[in-house]
Design a protein around this motif. Structure first.
Motif, PDB file in Angstrom:
ATOM      1  N   ARG A 116       0.847  -1.199   0.000  1.00 52.95           N
ATOM      2  CA  ARG A 116       0.000   0.000   0.000  1.00 52.95           C
ATOM      3  C   ARG A 116       0.875   1.239   0.000  1.00 52.95           C
TER       4      ARG A 116
ATOM      5  N   ALA B 292       5.048   7.128   2.449  1.00 54.75           N
ATOM      6  CA  ALA B 292       5.256   5.867   3.162  1.00 54.75           C
ATOM      7  C   ALA B 292       4.737   4.739   2.286  1.00 54.75           C
ATOM      8  N   LEU B 293       5.619   3.809   1.954  1.00 56.40           N
ATOM      9  CA  LEU B 293       5.269   2.662   1.126  1.00 56.40           C
ATOM     10  C   LEU B 293       5.310   1.415   1.995  1.00 56.40           C
ATOM     11  N   GLU B 294       4.143   0.813   2.226  1.00 54.99           N
ATOM     12  CA  GLU B 294       4.063  -0.379   3.070  1.00 54.99           C
ATOM     13  C   GLU B 294       4.395  -1.617   2.243  1.00 54.99           C
TER      14      GLU B 294
ATOM     15  N   ASP C  11       5.826  -6.381   6.129  1.00 53.11           N
ATOM     16  CA  ASP C  11       5.432  -5.517   7.251  1.00 53.11           C
ATOM     17  C   ASP C  11       6.423  -4.397   7.529  1.00 53.11           C
ATOM     18  N   ARG C  12       7.422  -4.232   6.680  1.00 48.23           N
ATOM     19  CA  ARG C  12       8.267  -3.054   6.795  1.00 48.23           C
ATOM     20  C   ARG C  12       7.647  -1.916   5.989  1.00 48.23           C
ATOM     21  N   ALA C  13       8.223  -0.742   6.111  1.00 43.69           N
ATOM     22  CA  ALA C  13       7.772   0.408   5.330  1.00 43.69           C
ATOM     23  C   ALA C  13       8.999   1.159   4.823  1.00 43.69           C
TER      24      ALA C  13
ATOM     25  N   ARG D  60      10.280   4.874   3.306  1.00 41.49           N
ATOM     26  CA  ARG D  60       9.949   6.290   3.185  1.00 41.49           C
ATOM     27  C   ARG D  60      10.795   6.905   2.077  1.00 41.49           C
TER      28      ARG D  60
END
Length: 559
Positions: free
Chosen positions: A315, A327-329, A333-335, A337
């Motif tokens: 997302r 913010a790229l999910e 489960d990491r993100a 930036r």
């Protein structure tokens, strides 16, 4: 001659794979490294552990060994004064694929991944010599299989082909043990795979045994997901490592931007699965998709691009506070930036409306045609669905292995969707038969047995035919991979492709400032490798313009 270099192709290039540096070249490298000393028996590298980088030998002797399918050491190379160690893992700092041991007192100049990349850029002459050697050494490891996981299973197993294809597409070596011909493999299967569903087995470099793993599990076991944490702010995050995404990564990285590129499966995208691309500018004899995109992947790493494969974008939060990063999910489960986002996630081949199709994917239903799938289809009839260039390239490639290629085309012919040179080649290939106005309507088989038969129907006559075919190759029209943009204000067209060009000064910009789209996922793109690479180059200038004018509270260069 060491086993890793016994192929005829590499024997002729040993001088390039193992060049000697003269004293002047070594002196030019000193400012990029630090001197390290090792006593006899000390390890410079250990298989499965992070690679320290490249060692330039100042004195002494270092022996490099790989491990064969039975865990025994096999000589790969030896290094003395003027030679240097390492292969492509040295560029990224990922896990070593070989062992390196000092045979006597050794003094060496160590260049870690960061300083190695600085050398390659600052000193073009030495950098070219080192880069070519690192590439050729990885090629040798892939051909010999040393350094990667050991796969245990029947050579005809579709599940084994799935894992081999994943490793091959990512340039990772592997070895195969077939219990039908290897007593040790048979004993290993009896111990670790009590059920047929446990096969194939994957033995990781650290000794861990995985039972019929997913690609993500296999990637973790060999360290593909290693690297720095995703807790920094990048200038550019690129979603998709096909030709467009790789081109954007190379150009952005070469211009000093901090870049992270991710892909759900492998670098290269659909182009990476092409057996031969003959209409790409500058390659009159053609080039395979994997060869073309592997060069781009290495080039991106040379310029410091952070590669995350396999990991999927889940997302995108499109409404950051003004001046704050996106913010790229991610699927793990990491993100991530980043100040700008490049949508290069491409398009995925459509599935025909055929019962049992999804269950058979990876069990006789394929969306690419590599030497691994060709081996499974050797001497058999195959069905290939599609009428575009990728389908044509695959049909010609498979015709050299299969007894018959049935090419099923929904339309009236190939002229509308395929280049003329491919149409002529298909017509001249006696074991390719093109069936127009024809579609697959049925598959028989189970994931355990694989595809056993295929039924197709002619739309003009309604006549159906069923043949005992065990391998089906699908190269249909593509749907855009944009599900991860749901809930974001990036505007899509009626078919789900990303709209660009709202601002005529930035024709690759989307409706969300700071988000750009390139390649097959972009509405109106030409769906050609050359076009995708051109868009990847062009988008970098537009990113620079965006970064120069956008409101921001973070540094111009990502931290």
């Amino acid at each position: 001659m060491y086993a890793a270099y016994e192929s005829a192709a590499l024997k002729t290039r040993l001088g390039q794979a193992f060049p000697k540096l003269d004293d002047t070249e070594i002196e030019r490298m000193r400012r990029f490294g630090i001197v390290r000393r090792f006593g006899p028996g000390e390890k410079l590298y250990e298989t499965g552990k992070p690679s320290a980088g490249v060692y330039v030998l100042l004195s002494g002797n270092v022996r490099i060994t790989g491990r064969d399918a039975h865990g025994q050491d096999v000589g790969v190379s030896e290094h003395t004064r003027g030679s240097f160690t390492g292969e492509l893992s040295a560029l990224s700092g990922r896990r070593a694929l070989v062992d390196g041991v000092a045979m006597e007192d050794v003094e060496a100049l160590l260049l870690d991944a960061s300083h190695l990349r600085s050398l390659l850029i600052a000193d073009a002459a030495v950098g070219e010599k080192v880069t070519r050697a690192l590439i050729l050494r990885r090629v040798a490891l892939i051909e010999s299989g040393f350094g990667g996981p050991v796969l245990v299973g029947a050579s005809t197993s579709p599940e084994l082909a799935r894992l081999q294809g994943f490793l091959r597409r990512n340039g990772i070596p592997s070895l195969l043990l077939d219990p039908a011909s290897d007593p040790d493999a048979h004993a290993f299967v009896e111990r670790y795979a009590p059920s047929p569903h446990d096969l194939p087995l994957a033995i990781c470099p650290d000794g861990t045994v995985l039972r019929n793993p997913t690609e993500e599990e296999l990637a973790r076991c060999i360290g593909m997901a290693d690297g720095e944490a995703a807790d920094r702010i990048y200038d550019v995050a690129i979603v998709g490592a096909g030709p467009a995404g790789l081109a954007a990564a190379v150009y952005a990285g070469s211009e000093g931007l901090s870049v992270v590129t991710l892909d759900a499966r492998a670098f290269g995208g659909q182009a990476g699965a092409s057996a031969r691309i003959e209409n790409y500018f500058g390659f009159p004899t053609g080039i395979s998709g994997i060869a073309l995109t592997a060069r781009a992947y290495t080039q991106a790493e040379k310029f410091g691009v952070r590669m995350m494969i396999p990991v999927e974008a889940k997302r995108l939060a499109c409404d950051p506070t003004p001046g704050e990063p996106f913010a790229l999910e991610l699927s793990d489960d990491r993100a991530i930036r980043a100040r700008s986002i490049v949508v290069a996630s491409g398009a995925r081949y459509r599935r025909p409306a055929c019962a049992n199709l999804r269950e058979m994917e990876g069990h006789g239903v394929w969306y690419w045609a590599s030497p691994i799938e060709a081996r499974l289809a050797s001497g058999q009839e195959v069905a290939l669905v599609g009428g575009g260039n990728s389908a044509g390239q695959a049909a010609v490639f498979l015709s050299a292995h299969a007894s018959k290629v049935w090419m099923l085309v929904r339309g009236e012919g190939l002229a509308v969707s395929m280049s003329r040179y491919l149409i002529d080649r298909i017509a001249a290939t006696p074991n390719i038969e093109v069936l127009t106005r024809t579609q697959i309507v049925g598959l028989e088989g189970t994931p355990g047995t694989g595809v056993e038969s295929v039924t197709w129907r002619n739309g003009a006559t309604a006549r159906e035919e069923t043949r005992a075919i065990r391998n089906v190759f699908l190269f249909l029209g593509a749907d855009p991979a944009t599900a991860w943009l749901e809930g974001c204000d990036v505007e899509l067209d009626a078919h789900g492709f990303v709209k660009t060009g709202v601002d005529p000064r930035a024709p690759l910009a989307t409706t969300v400032p700071g988000v750009f789209a390139i390649g097959d996922v972009r509405s109106g793109s030409v769906k050609r490798v050359g076009g995708a690479i051109g868009e990847g180059a062009n988008v970098v200038a537009q990113i620079h313009s965006w970064m120069a004018t956008a409101p921001r509270s973070i540094a111009t260069t990502a931290s």
